[in-house]
Design a protein around this motif. Sequence first.
Motif, short mmCIF file in Angstrom:
data_model
loop_
_atom_site.label_atom_id
_atom_site.label_comp_id
_atom_site.label_asym_id
_atom_site.label_seq_id
_atom_site.Cartn_x
_atom_site.Cartn_y
_atom_site.Cartn_z
N PRO A 1 0.79 -1.24 0.00
CA PRO A 1 0.00 0.00 0.00
C PRO A 1 0.83 1.29 0.00
N GLN A 2 1.99 1.29 0.66
CA GLN A 2 2.80 2.51 0.69
C GLN A 2 3.39 2.86 -0.68
N ARG A 3 3.30 1.93 -1.64
CA ARG A 3 3.82 2.19 -3.00
C ARG A 3 2.71 2.44 -4.01
N TRP A 4 1.45 2.57 -3.55
CA TRP A 4 0.35 2.81 -4.49
C TRP A 4 0.67 4.00 -5.38
N GLN A 5 0.57 3.78 -6.67
CA GLN A 5 0.81 4.87 -7.62
C GLN A 5 0.40 4.45 -9.02
N LYS A 6 0.15 5.45 -9.85
CA LYS A 6 -0.09 5.21 -11.26
C LYS A 6 1.28 5.14 -11.94
N LEU A 7 1.48 4.15 -12.80
CA LEU A 7 2.75 4.02 -13.52
C LEU A 7 2.77 4.99 -14.69
N GLN A 8 3.86 5.69 -14.85
CA GLN A 8 4.02 6.64 -15.94
C GLN A 8 4.82 5.99 -17.07
N PRO A 9 4.36 6.13 -18.30
CA PRO A 9 5.08 5.54 -19.44
C PRO A 9 6.28 6.42 -19.82
N VAL A 10 7.28 6.43 -18.97
CA VAL A 10 8.45 7.27 -19.17
C VAL A 10 9.63 6.40 -19.60
N LEU A 11 10.31 6.84 -20.64
CA LEU A 11 11.49 6.14 -21.12
C LEU A 11 12.72 6.89 -20.61
N PRO A 12 13.59 6.22 -19.84
CA PRO A 12 14.80 6.91 -19.37
C PRO A 12 15.58 7.48 -20.55
N PRO A 13 16.02 8.74 -20.49
CA PRO A 13 16.68 9.37 -21.64
C PRO A 13 17.89 8.59 -22.15
N GLU A 14 18.63 7.96 -21.25
CA GLU A 14 19.83 7.22 -21.68
C GLU A 14 19.49 5.89 -22.36
N ARG A 15 18.22 5.49 -22.36
CA ARG A 15 17.81 4.22 -22.98
C ARG A 15 17.00 4.43 -24.26
N LYS A 16 16.93 5.63 -24.78
CA LYS A 16 16.19 5.86 -26.01
C LYS A 16 16.89 5.17 -27.17
N PRO A 17 16.13 4.67 -28.16
CA PRO A 17 16.75 4.03 -29.32
C PRO A 17 17.70 4.99 -30.03
N LEU A 18 18.76 4.44 -30.63
CA LEU A 18 19.72 5.25 -31.37
C LEU A 18 19.14 5.65 -32.72
N HIS A 19 18.28 4.81 -33.26
CA HIS A 19 17.67 5.10 -34.56
C HIS A 19 16.26 4.53 -34.54
#
Length: 100
Positions: free
Chosen positions: A78-96
């Motif tokens: 319960p202390q971690r209840w949250q909506k997950l955000q579809p965020v891509l870490p900037p360092e993991r973005k595709p190169l192309h």
Amino acid sequence: IPSLRSPRNPEQKIIKRVIALEGDIIKTIGYKKKYVKVPHGHIWVEGDHHGHSFDSNAFGPVSLGLLHARATHILWPPQRWQKLQPVLPPERKPLHREQE
């Protein structure tokens, strides 16, 4: 954030972040190839804990046929209840990214 069947054990479900889509080129973290072009009908998934996650860096691109559901919230504990955000870490973005 999808829920999918594990490529190594289809009875097991795993939740990972989609890092790249088919046609994208991704720089891997410890995979057998340094760069991978995600094949047609596949995605590249990674866990949030790099180096401690059983993800595409261990088993490669994942077939879209293994997708099962989409995770939207953390409910437990319960202390971690949250909506997950579809965020891509900037360092993991595709190169192309291929244009459609």
